[in-house]
Design an enzyme around this catalytic site. Structure first.
Site, PDB file in Angstrom:
ATOM      1  N   CYS A  81      52.996 -30.445  25.867  1.00 46.38           N
ATOM      2  CA  CYS A  81      51.858 -29.748  26.462  1.00 46.38           C
ATOM      3  C   CYS A  81      52.317 -28.459  27.158  1.00 46.38           C
ATOM      4  CB  CYS A  81      51.151 -30.665  27.465  1.00 46.38           C
ATOM      5  SG  CYS A  81      49.701 -29.898  28.216  1.00 46.38           S
TER       6      CYS A  81
ATOM      7  N   PRO B 105      46.245 -36.254  21.166  1.00 49.62           N
ATOM      8  CA  PRO B 105      45.544 -36.445  22.436  1.00 49.62           C
ATOM      9  C   PRO B 105      45.043 -35.101  22.973  1.00 49.62           C
ATOM     10  CG  PRO B 105      47.908 -36.648  22.724  1.00 49.62           C
ATOM     11  CD  PRO B 105      47.674 -36.508  21.261  1.00 49.62           C
ATOM     12  N   MET B 106      43.810 -35.113  23.476  1.00 42.98           N
ATOM     13  CA  MET B 106      43.234 -33.901  24.062  1.00 42.98           C
ATOM     14  C   MET B 106      42.508 -34.299  25.340  1.00 42.98           C
ATOM     15  SD  MET B 106      41.735 -32.143  20.584  1.00 42.98           S
ATOM     16  CE  MET B 106      41.204 -33.694  19.830  1.00 42.98           C
ATOM     17  N   ALA B 107      42.962 -33.744  26.462  1.00 41.54           N
ATOM     18  CA  ALA B 107      42.383 -34.073  27.757  1.00 41.54           C
ATOM     19  C   ALA B 107      40.880 -33.817  27.760  1.00 41.54           C
ATOM     20  CB  ALA B 107      43.060 -33.268  28.858  1.00 41.54           C
TER      21      ALA B 107
ATOM     22  N   GLN C  25      48.961 -41.797  25.268  1.00 41.78           N
ATOM     23  CA  GLN C  25      49.936 -40.748  25.563  1.00 41.78           C
ATOM     24  C   GLN C  25      50.194 -40.740  27.065  1.00 41.78           C
ATOM     25  OE1 GLN C  25      49.469 -36.383  25.983  1.00 41.78           O
ATOM     26  NE2 GLN C  25      50.675 -36.339  24.088  1.00 41.78           N
TER      27      GLN C  25
END
Length: 150
Positions: free
Chosen positions: A112, A25-27, A81
């Site tokens: 994170c 997951p990547m914001a 996530q």
């Protein structure tokens, strides 16, 4: 030389991920269109995790958050996530996901390193806060299990 087709299968609960590739997951990046693009390039194989979802915003049904958890019908398994530092809220978010069939897989964020996440005790700060980590895991697993046993 081993090809992807010959690589071992990654088992995550009932989900077999072959080839064993997981899109982290990547914001601001792993939204539905990006996941679809990655899925097309991978031949539909692998596990593609949504952007990090804040449990409080999910439980409060924040409009933007509800858009972020949208999955295309072709996305299986669907993976979300979650980030949260309040065990009760994390538990409510997990129950909501399971009760409303919003995803097939839940990834809890304990890695994170971004200061705005760790400042509140979340992300990579959580493993150092063992009692809080234990409480979050207890609520998450307890709520997921309670939903399945009905």
């Amino acid at each position: 030389m081993t090809t992807l087709a010959q690589s071992p299968t990654l088992s995550i609960g009932p989900h077999a991920v072959q080839p064993p590739v997981v899109l982290a997951p990547m914001a601001g990046i792993t939204n539905a269109p990006f996941r679809t693009l990655c899925r097309e390039f991978s031949g539909g194989k692998g596990l593609f995790v949504s952007e990090m979802i804040t449990t409080r915003a999910l439980v409060e049904r924040n409009e933007k958050t509800m858009q972020l958890i949208h999955f295309d019908t072709s996305e299986r398994p669907r993976s979300i996530q979650l980030y949260g530092v309040d065990p009760v809220t994390v538990g409510k978010a997990v129950r909501m996901i399971v009760d409303e069939d919003l995803a097939d897989h839940i990834d809890l964020n304990f890695g994170c390193p971004v200061p705005k996440v760790t400042r509140k005790g979340g992300g990579s700060a959580l493993p150092y806060k063992r009692n809080l980590l234990r409480a979050i895991l207890g609520e998450a697993v307890g709520n997921a299990g309670a939903c399945r046993s009905r």
